[in-house]
Design a protein around this motif. Structure first.
Motif, short mmCIF file in Angstrom:
data_model
loop_
_atom_site.label_atom_id
_atom_site.label_comp_id
_atom_site.label_asym_id
_atom_site.label_seq_id
_atom_site.Cartn_x
_atom_site.Cartn_y
_atom_site.Cartn_z
N GLU A 213 -7.74 6.30 4.47
CA GLU A 213 -8.82 5.80 3.62
C GLU A 213 -9.17 6.81 2.54
O GLU A 213 -9.44 6.43 1.40
CB GLU A 213 -10.06 5.49 4.47
N GLY A 214 -9.16 8.10 2.92
CA GLY A 214 -9.45 9.14 1.94
C GLY A 214 -8.48 9.06 0.76
O GLY A 214 -8.89 9.17 -0.39
N ALA A 215 -7.22 8.85 1.07
CA ALA A 215 -6.21 8.77 0.00
C ALA A 215 -6.38 7.49 -0.82
O ALA A 215 -6.37 7.53 -2.05
CB ALA A 215 -4.81 8.84 0.60
N TYR A 216 -6.59 6.36 -0.12
CA TYR A 216 -6.79 5.11 -0.86
C TYR A 216 -8.03 5.21 -1.74
O TYR A 216 -8.06 4.71 -2.86
CB TYR A 216 -6.95 3.93 0.10
N GLY A 217 -9.08 5.86 -1.21
CA GLY A 217 -10.32 6.01 -1.95
C GLY A 217 -10.13 6.79 -3.25
O GLY A 217 -10.90 6.64 -4.19
N LEU A 218 -9.11 7.65 -3.28
CA LEU A 218 -8.83 8.40 -4.50
C LEU A 218 -7.93 7.62 -5.45
O LEU A 218 -7.62 8.08 -6.53
CB LEU A 218 -8.13 9.72 -4.17
N GLY A 219 -7.49 6.44 -5.00
CA GLY A 219 -6.62 5.63 -5.85
C GLY A 219 -5.15 5.81 -5.56
O GLY A 219 -4.31 5.39 -6.36
N ALA A 220 -4.81 6.42 -4.42
CA ALA A 220 -3.40 6.56 -4.08
C ALA A 220 -2.83 5.20 -3.68
O ALA A 220 -3.54 4.37 -3.11
CB ALA A 220 -3.22 7.55 -2.93
N THR A 221 -1.57 4.97 -4.01
CA THR A 221 -0.92 3.74 -3.56
C THR A 221 -0.48 3.92 -2.12
O THR A 221 -0.56 5.00 -1.56
CB THR A 221 0.32 3.43 -4.42
N THR A 225 0.27 7.40 -0.24
CA THR A 225 -0.50 7.76 0.95
C THR A 225 0.42 8.15 2.09
O THR A 225 0.23 9.17 2.74
CB THR A 225 -1.40 6.59 1.36
N ASN B 102 -13.17 13.99 5.75
CA ASN B 102 -11.76 13.73 6.06
C ASN B 102 -10.84 14.48 5.11
O ASN B 102 -10.07 13.89 4.38
CB ASN B 102 -11.47 12.22 6.00
N ILE B 118 -2.09 12.54 -8.65
CA ILE B 118 -1.52 11.19 -8.63
C ILE B 118 -1.93 10.39 -9.87
O ILE B 118 -1.25 9.46 -10.26
CB ILE B 118 -1.90 10.40 -7.35
#
Lengths: 329, 259
Positions: A213-221, A225, B102, B118
């Motif tokens: 979620e942390g990665a998605y929250g930053l806009g990672a695909t 991720t 996290n 990214i």
């Protein structure tokens, strides 16, 4: 039940000490018998393991009386057949284990070249991409693959893969032995895929959702991720999964007995025939043998070597997987 | 009603938002405006839908298969649920800080640098270092970590980790920052630091925070929205909601009788 309630209500609650004598004795006896049975069972398992390890050790020591440790561990020549002749002493046979180790390593390397990428990629698919339906379909199939008897893989290697490797390599002008390390290794790799994929799948699935979620929250695909966050987080556990695969590869016997060669060539060419520690143990102990000849005893020395190697690999692998789990629990 | 410039055009508008988890109706007909450069607090008892609403705003609910979102949510007038919307770009504009810190299992530097990387925000190593430094500084963490940027982020304390996560969100230069109970796992001192930080950050960002603590809502927010059983019961200036609530349910909640 109704009686108990009535007794309590009526104030005639039985004393705690007043259980009928026979019943109590029966209970105590039952508990003891059960406890004894459970303890005895685990004791048998433990003692057997200890016994096997000790017998390996003592027979190895007897072997080392006849063959110096240095010659065994660092000798470049393995031809134990010479030693069984009556007029020769054991030490004049060649018991250098290096060609066996190289052969074992070569086949394991070929196997992991197949099992590593296939196992990891299928684990990533199962853990991150597969829909619940695809997962419920693919995972049992992989587990069935793990349940195929290795002797089946063995004749598959001999009858299908080895001729294919030979024919196709000869077609492009390579010289190939019919018992190439390549054929045995590839089939062994297929056997190891489910081991690697199932452990790696567990490890990847255990990466906390909060990191994704942390990665998605930053806009990672999704692929960013998985590649940048999930896999690095799972790396120690994935290392453990691969090591368990290697440990399985060097201990595997049936496939190499059927598909790898018997004579010990010191080579790293996967198109050549090589032999492995396990193949030689089988060869040393099949047929009628004198039980105290260095040839027979050599099998115990090889067994001890194999035992120590897989033990160390398994310990490291389990430690990696466990430490990784603790980090995220 | 104050008439500061920020009230003229809301940053985010939600109209008729309904959320379903399978058949469960988690959020019912919510209309809510989020004003720019303010802290908006979403409060209410557990399960009232406040976190669900927050996660609608950057479409994190898309990750949940059984979740269905109806209604109209706009960022600066643009429909964020339009099929043509690029989630990568949406989440670059609306950042998020989660309940539990996290940090990624990477170094402190790489945690902050991940978002800019990214999104291609830095053209050189030096530029990236500059983004990392300024983000950490704005998150109030720079002084504590400037000498160990290559140390693993998981070695920081909980409060430091949460400020790192804020720095990580800031580094992408979002316009809105969503915070989902950001202090619920922190001690009072770390909480006070994060609250002070929110106050500074609202000059550059629009902040929406979900919180269980009414004191926190009262301390940090300018506007408060009270949710109860999936309904948005009441929204207004924080002072008004806490001193003169209109709805009896709001009054019961802030006086501690429900929830």
């Amino acid at each position: 039940m109704a009686q108990t309630v009535a007794a309590v209500r009526g104030g005639t609650r039985p004393s705690l000490m007043a259980a009928p004598e026979g019943r109590r004795a029966r209970q105590v006896l039952g508990e003891r018998v059960l406890l004894g049975l459970l303890a005895a069972s685990s004791l048998v398992a433990i003692l057997t393991t200890v016994g096997i390890a000790l017998s390996l050790l003592f027979e190895t020591l007897r072997f080392l009386d006849a063959v110096p440790l240095f010659d065994f561990l660092f000798g470049l020549n393995w031809s134990p057949q010479i030693a069984i002749r009556e007029d020769q002493v054991g030490s004049s046979g060649a018991f250098g284990v290096i060609p066996l180790l190289v052969g074992t390593g070569l086949i394991a390397a070929v196997a992991m070249t197949v099992a590593g990428p296939l196992g990891l990629l299928s684990a990533i698919y199962l853990a991150e991409y597969a829909s619940p339906r695809a997962r419920s379909f693919a995972k049992p199939i992989l587990e069935i693959l793990a349940g195929i008897p290795t002797v089946v893989y063995g004749f598959f290697a001999v009858l299908v893969v080895a001729p294919f490797v030979r024919d196709s390599s000869e077609a492009v002008g390579f010289e190939v032995s019919s018992e190439s390390a390549l054929a045995a290794g590839v089939v062994m790799g297929v056997m190891i895929v489910p081991i690697v994929s199932s452990i790696a799948d567990d490890v990847i699935s255990a990466v906390p959702q909060s990191l994704r979620e942390g990665a998605y929250g930053l806009g990672a695909t999704k692929s960013e991720t998985v590649r940048d966050i999930v896999l690095p987080a799972a790396l120690p556990g994935i290392g453990g999964a691969l090591l368990l695969g290697v440990s399985r590869a060097i201990g595997e016997t049936m496939i190499v007995v059927m598909a790898a060669g018997l004579s010990a060539h010191l080579t790293v060419n996967p198109l050549q025939a090589v032999t492995t520690v396990t193949v030689q143990m089988v060869a040393l102990l099949t047929g009628d043998q004198e039980f105290d000849s260095p040839k027979t005893l050599a099998a115990f020395a090889l067994g001890l070597l194999l035992f120590i190697a897989t033990l160390i690999l398994n310990l490291i692998a389990l430690m990696l997987v466990r430490r990784y789990r603790e980090r995220y629990d | 009603m104050d008439m500061s410039p920020s009230t003229i055009r809301p940053k985010l508008t939600a109209r008729g938002v309904n959320v379903f988890y399978d058949d469960a109706h988690a959020l019912k007909q919510v209309d809510l405006d989020i004003r720019a450069h303010e802290v908006t607090a979403l409060i209410g008892p557990s399960g009232c839908g406040k976190s669900t609403f927050l996660r609608c705003l950057n479409r994190m609910n898309d990750l949940i298969d059984i979740c269905r979102v109806d209604g109209d949510i706009r960022l600066d007038g643009e429909d964020i649920y339009d099929p043509a919307v690029d989630l990568v770009y949406l989440r670059a504009r609306i950042g998020m800080v989660f309940q539990k810190p996290n940090p990624f299992p990477k170094s402190i530097h790489d945690n902050v640098a991940y978002g800019p990387k990214i999104h291609g925000l830095a053209r050189s190593r030096a530029e990236m270092d500059e983004i990392v430094a300024s983000s950490l500084e704005r998150a109030g963490l720079w002084e504590e970590v400037k000498d160990r940027l290559d140390a693993p982020a998981t070695g920081l304390s909980g409060g430091q980790q949460q400020r790192l996560c804020i720095a990580r969100a800031i580094a992408v230069r979002p316009e809105v920052i969503l915070m989902d109970e950001p202090c619920s796992s922190l001690d009072p001192i770390a909480t006070a630091r994060i609250e002070a930080l929110m106050d500074e950050l609202k000059q550059n960002f629009t902040i929406v925070i979900v919180t269980h603590s009414m004191q926190q809502a009262a301390r940090v927010s300018q506007r408060t929205a009270f949710f109860h059983l999936g309904d948005l019961v009441e929204v207004g200036d924080t002072d008004t909601v806490f001193t003169q609530p209109v709805d009896p349910r709001t009054e019961s909640y802030i006086s501690g009788r429900i929830g």
